[in-house]
Design a protein around this motif. Structure first.
Motif, PDB file in Angstrom:
ATOM      1  N   ASN A   1      35.923  64.070  60.182  1.00  0.00           N
ATOM      2  CA  ASN A   1      35.846  63.564  59.353  1.00  0.00           C
ATOM      3  C   ASN A   1      35.875  64.685  57.525  1.00  0.00           C
ATOM      4  N   ASP A   2      36.895  65.121  57.917  1.00  0.00           N
ATOM      5  CA  ASP A   2      37.604  66.486  56.725  1.00  0.00           C
ATOM      6  C   ASP A   2      36.722  67.136  56.298  1.00  0.00           C
ATOM      7  N   ALA A   3      36.042  67.889  56.920  1.00  0.00           N
ATOM      8  CA  ALA A   3      34.794  68.518  57.222  1.00  0.00           C
ATOM      9  C   ALA A   3      35.549  70.545  56.103  1.00  0.00           C
ATOM     10  N   ASP A   4      34.957  70.808  56.300  1.00  0.00           N
ATOM     11  CA  ASP A   4      34.887  72.378  56.038  1.00  0.00           C
ATOM     12  C   ASP A   4      34.762  73.344  57.196  1.00  0.00           C
ATOM     13  N   GLY A   5      33.597  73.198  57.971  1.00  0.00           N
ATOM     14  CA  GLY A   5      33.198  74.030  58.580  1.00  0.00           C
ATOM     15  C   GLY A   5      32.131  72.964  59.782  1.00  0.00           C
ATOM     16  N   PHE A   6      31.767  73.993  61.049  1.00  0.00           N
ATOM     17  CA  PHE A   6      30.815  73.540  61.885  1.00  0.00           C
ATOM     18  C   PHE A   6      29.305  74.215  62.201  1.00  0.00           C
ATOM     19  N   LEU A   7      28.343  73.292  61.981  1.00  0.00           N
ATOM     20  CA  LEU A   7      27.431  73.941  62.319  1.00  0.00           C
ATOM     21  C   LEU A   7      26.640  73.849  64.065  1.00  0.00           C
ATOM     22  N   PHE A   8      26.358  74.233  64.233  1.00  0.00           N
ATOM     23  CA  PHE A   8      25.157  74.070  65.896  1.00  0.00           C
ATOM     24  C   PHE A   8      24.959  74.500  66.334  1.00  0.00           C
ATOM     25  N   PHE A   9      23.580  73.392  66.548  1.00  0.00           N
ATOM     26  CA  PHE A   9      22.155  73.735  66.805  1.00  0.00           C
ATOM     27  C   PHE A   9      21.612  73.524  68.036  1.00  0.00           C
ATOM     28  N   VAL A  10      21.304  74.691  69.082  1.00  0.00           N
ATOM     29  CA  VAL A  10      20.946  74.266  70.420  1.00  0.00           C
ATOM     30  C   VAL A  10      20.033  75.636  70.833  1.00  0.00           C
ATOM     31  N   ASN A  11      19.041  74.919  71.798  1.00  0.00           N
ATOM     32  CA  ASN A  11      17.580  75.343  71.534  1.00  0.00           C
ATOM     33  C   ASN A  11      17.512  76.206  73.244  1.00  0.00           C
ATOM     34  N   GLN A  12      18.893  77.048  73.452  1.00  0.00           N
ATOM     35  CA  GLN A  12      19.066  77.574  74.283  1.00  0.00           C
ATOM     36  C   GLN A  12      19.508  79.096  74.239  1.00  0.00           C
ATOM     37  N   HIS A  13      18.967  80.460  75.007  1.00  0.00           N
ATOM     38  CA  HIS A  13      20.006  81.438  74.259  1.00  0.00           C
ATOM     39  C   HIS A  13      21.823  81.686  74.845  1.00  0.00           C
ATOM     40  N   LEU A  14      22.144  82.952  73.603  1.00  0.00           N
ATOM     41  CA  LEU A  14      23.410  82.754  73.602  1.00  0.00           C
ATOM     42  C   LEU A  14      23.118  83.878  73.467  1.00  0.00           C
ATOM     43  N   SER A  15      24.382  84.853  74.765  1.00  0.00           N
ATOM     44  CA  SER A  15      24.436  86.246  74.214  1.00  0.00           C
ATOM     45  C   SER A  15      25.519  86.442  72.964  1.00  0.00           C
ATOM     46  N   LEU A  16      25.446  87.274  72.235  1.00  0.00           N
ATOM     47  CA  LEU A  16      26.602  87.552  71.325  1.00  0.00           C
ATOM     48  C   LEU A  16      28.399  87.366  71.956  1.00  0.00           C
ATOM     49  N   GLY A  17      28.390  87.516  73.414  1.00  0.00           N
ATOM     50  CA  GLY A  17      29.951  87.355  73.695  1.00  0.00           C
ATOM     51  C   GLY A  17      29.269  85.479  73.605  1.00  0.00           C
ATOM     52  N   GLN A  18      29.232  85.391  74.132  1.00  0.00           N
ATOM     53  CA  GLN A  18      28.863  83.825  74.220  1.00  0.00           C
ATOM     54  C   GLN A  18      28.980  83.444  73.025  1.00  0.00           C
ATOM     55  N   ARG A  19      27.952  83.816  72.005  1.00  0.00           N
ATOM     56  CA  ARG A  19      28.289  83.149  70.562  1.00  0.00           C
ATOM     57  C   ARG A  19      29.562  83.160  70.043  1.00  0.00           C
ATOM     58  N   ARG A  20      30.288  84.293  70.201  1.00  0.00           N
ATOM     59  CA  ARG A  20      31.715  84.764  69.645  1.00  0.00           C
ATOM     60  C   ARG A  20      32.669  84.300  70.558  1.00  0.00           C
ATOM     61  N   ASP A  21      32.491  83.729  71.394  1.00  0.00           N
ATOM     62  CA  ASP A  21      33.292  82.761  72.118  1.00  0.00           C
ATOM     63  C   ASP A  21      33.326  81.582  72.224  1.00  0.00           C
ATOM     64  N   LEU A  22      32.199  81.051  71.286  1.00  0.00           N
ATOM     65  CA  LEU A  22      32.184  79.538  70.612  1.00  0.00           C
ATOM     66  C   LEU A  22      32.823  79.652  69.524  1.00  0.00           C
ATOM     67  N   LEU A  23      32.454  80.864  68.241  1.00  0.00           N
ATOM     68  CA  LEU A  23      32.955  80.307  66.642  1.00  0.00           C
ATOM     69  C   LEU A  23      34.300  81.073  66.869  1.00  0.00           C
ATOM     70  N   ARG A  24      35.107  81.536  68.524  1.00  0.00           N
ATOM     71  CA  ARG A  24      36.704  81.730  67.909  1.00  0.00           C
ATOM     72  C   ARG A  24      37.187  80.504  67.727  1.00  0.00           C
ATOM     73  N   GLN A  25      36.721  79.499  68.271  1.00  0.00           N
ATOM     74  CA  GLN A  25      37.299  77.825  68.182  1.00  0.00           C
ATOM     75  C   GLN A  25      37.470  77.536  67.134  1.00  0.00           C
ATOM     76  N   GLY A  26      36.273  78.120  66.196  1.00  0.00           N
ATOM     77  CA  GLY A  26      36.259  77.256  65.311  1.00  0.00           C
ATOM     78  C   GLY A  26      37.353  78.203  63.396  1.00  0.00           C
ATOM     79  N   THR A  27      36.697  78.180  62.854  1.00  0.00           N
ATOM     80  CA  THR A  27      36.906  78.861  61.193  1.00  0.00           C
ATOM     81  C   THR A  27      35.892  79.907  60.923  1.00  0.00           C
ATOM     82  N   VAL A  28      36.018  80.785  60.344  1.00  0.00           N
ATOM     83  CA  VAL A  28      35.082  81.757  59.756  1.00  0.00           C
ATOM     84  C   VAL A  28      33.820  80.918  58.727  1.00  0.00           C
ATOM     85  N   VAL A  29      33.032  80.084  58.783  1.00  0.00           N
ATOM     86  CA  VAL A  29      32.363  79.639  58.302  1.00  0.00           C
ATOM     87  C   VAL A  29      31.510  78.330  59.127  1.00  0.00           C
ATOM     88  N   ASP A  30      32.238  78.669  59.907  1.00  0.00           N
ATOM     89  CA  ASP A  30      31.416  77.932  60.604  1.00  0.00           C
ATOM     90  C   ASP A  30      30.326  78.465  60.975  1.00  0.00           C
TER      91      ASP A  30
END
Length: 338
Positions: free
Chosen positions: A87-116
């Motif tokens: 969709n020619d967008a600049d960033g990604f916003l992900f809403f999830v109703n579950q607990h994510l550890s700091l490590g898990q969040r880092r793992d997900l964010l590494r797959q995108g850009t700094v504005v995710d």
């Protein structure tokens, strides 16, 4: 149940999950928040589109009713993030109703850009349990405010002028768009206003603040059908389009400062709220209330209750608007300015 448990064990279904997240983006300062296919159908890997700081974001919502493994969450994240490029967008916003550890969040964010950004369980809970989120918490989780929270809500939230608005007392004009309640009119505020306005109405009871779910028609004294509003399943879309138009119109009216142009926008806003008959009753009173507050914010004038008092003239103006002519309603609002 706590806010955390109601989010984690979500029972509101995908429609309410997407609406909740869209409203969260509104109160977090995103603009042009646009749910894509909330009621079903293909969305092109974009549950919601939104803008902030000149960037376009694709938002995805994942609210499973039971706790999934991190592998499932990651798979959903990876799949939905493809919507950014699609969709020619600049960033990604992900809403999830579950607990994510700091490590898990880092793992997900590494797959995108700094504005995710990731809105995980604890982050969403924190927003909903703060004064700015109390209205959304009440609407989507049915968690009422305690006395202490009500005090915090009405004293610290920028929309705390709600009760003063309901009482129709004079307000100190708030011209800055970001501080004005009606500047960012959305589903949550519309429903909250309807509920607050009818808080003592025993006849309507539990239906206050709830969008209608049944078909209805407007009849005259002879029993003839004179107006058929949109189907209940179409009402959210109609209102969403109105809110997007109004936010743009509000900003334009604020910059121009022309009373005539403001009245034209107020007429369209008023009719836009009444026409879909979003609630089973009191739609005209709600529209008058919002029109009044919008006039206070934009031109520091009030709209008299007389606007809806003379029913014959009022309905004539609405009928003309239905036919495409807003002139009568504009004149009606102009004469009701105080």
């Amino acid at each position: 149940m706590t806010t955390e448990s109601r989010l984690r064990d979500w029972r509101g279904g995908p429609v309410n999950a997407e609406r909740l997240c869209a409203d969260l983006l509104q109160i977090l300062g995103y603009s042009d928040v646009d749910p894509q296919a909330t009621l079903g159908g293909p969305d092109g890997k974009k549950d919601i589109l939104a803008r902030r700081d000149g960037r376009l974001y694709v938002a995805a919502v994942y609210f499973p009713p039971t706790s999934p493994s991190f592998a499932k969450i990651e798979a959903k994240y990876v799949t939905d993030r493809r919507g950014v490029d699609g969709n020619d967008a600049d960033g990604f916003l992900f809403f999830v109703n579950q607990h994510l550890s700091l490590g898990q969040r880092r793992d997900l964010l590494r797959q995108g850009t700094v504005v995710d950004e990731i809105f995980h369980l604890e982050r969403i809970r924190s927003i909903l349990d703060s004064p700015r989120g109390y209205g959304l918490r009440l609407e989507y989780l049915n968690r009422k405010m305690s006395t202490e929270e009500q005090v915090a809500f009405f004293s610290t939230l920028r929309h705390s002028h709600l009760q003063e608005l309901i009482d129709n007392d004079d307000l100190v004009p708030r011209i800055a768009a970001e501080a004005a309640p009606i500047a960012n009119l959305n589903f949550s505020l519309l429903q909250l206003l309807h509920r607050a306005m009818l808080t003592n109405d025993r006849l309507l009871g539990q239906v206050t603040g709830r969008l209608r779910t049944m078909h209805t028609q407007v009849r005259n004294g002879a029993g003839d059908v004179i107006y058929t509003p949109p189907r209940p399943e179409d009402v959210p879309r109609v209102l969403a389009e109105l809110f997007i138009w109004w936010r743009n119109s509000y900003a334009l009216a604020l910059s121009v400062g022309d009373t005539k142009q403001v009245v034209q926008s107020l007429a369209k806003l008023h009719y836009g709220i009444v026409a879909p008959l979003p609630f089973l009753d009191a739609n005209d009173r709600l529209a008058r209330l919002i029109t009044d507050q919008a006039a206070r914010e934009l031109i520091r004038r009030r709209v008299s209750f007389d606007l809806i008092a003379d029913r014959d003239i009022y309905f004539s103006a609405l009928h003309a608007a239905q036919g495409g002519s807003m002139h009568e309603l504009e004149e009606f609002i102009w004469t009701a300015l105080e």
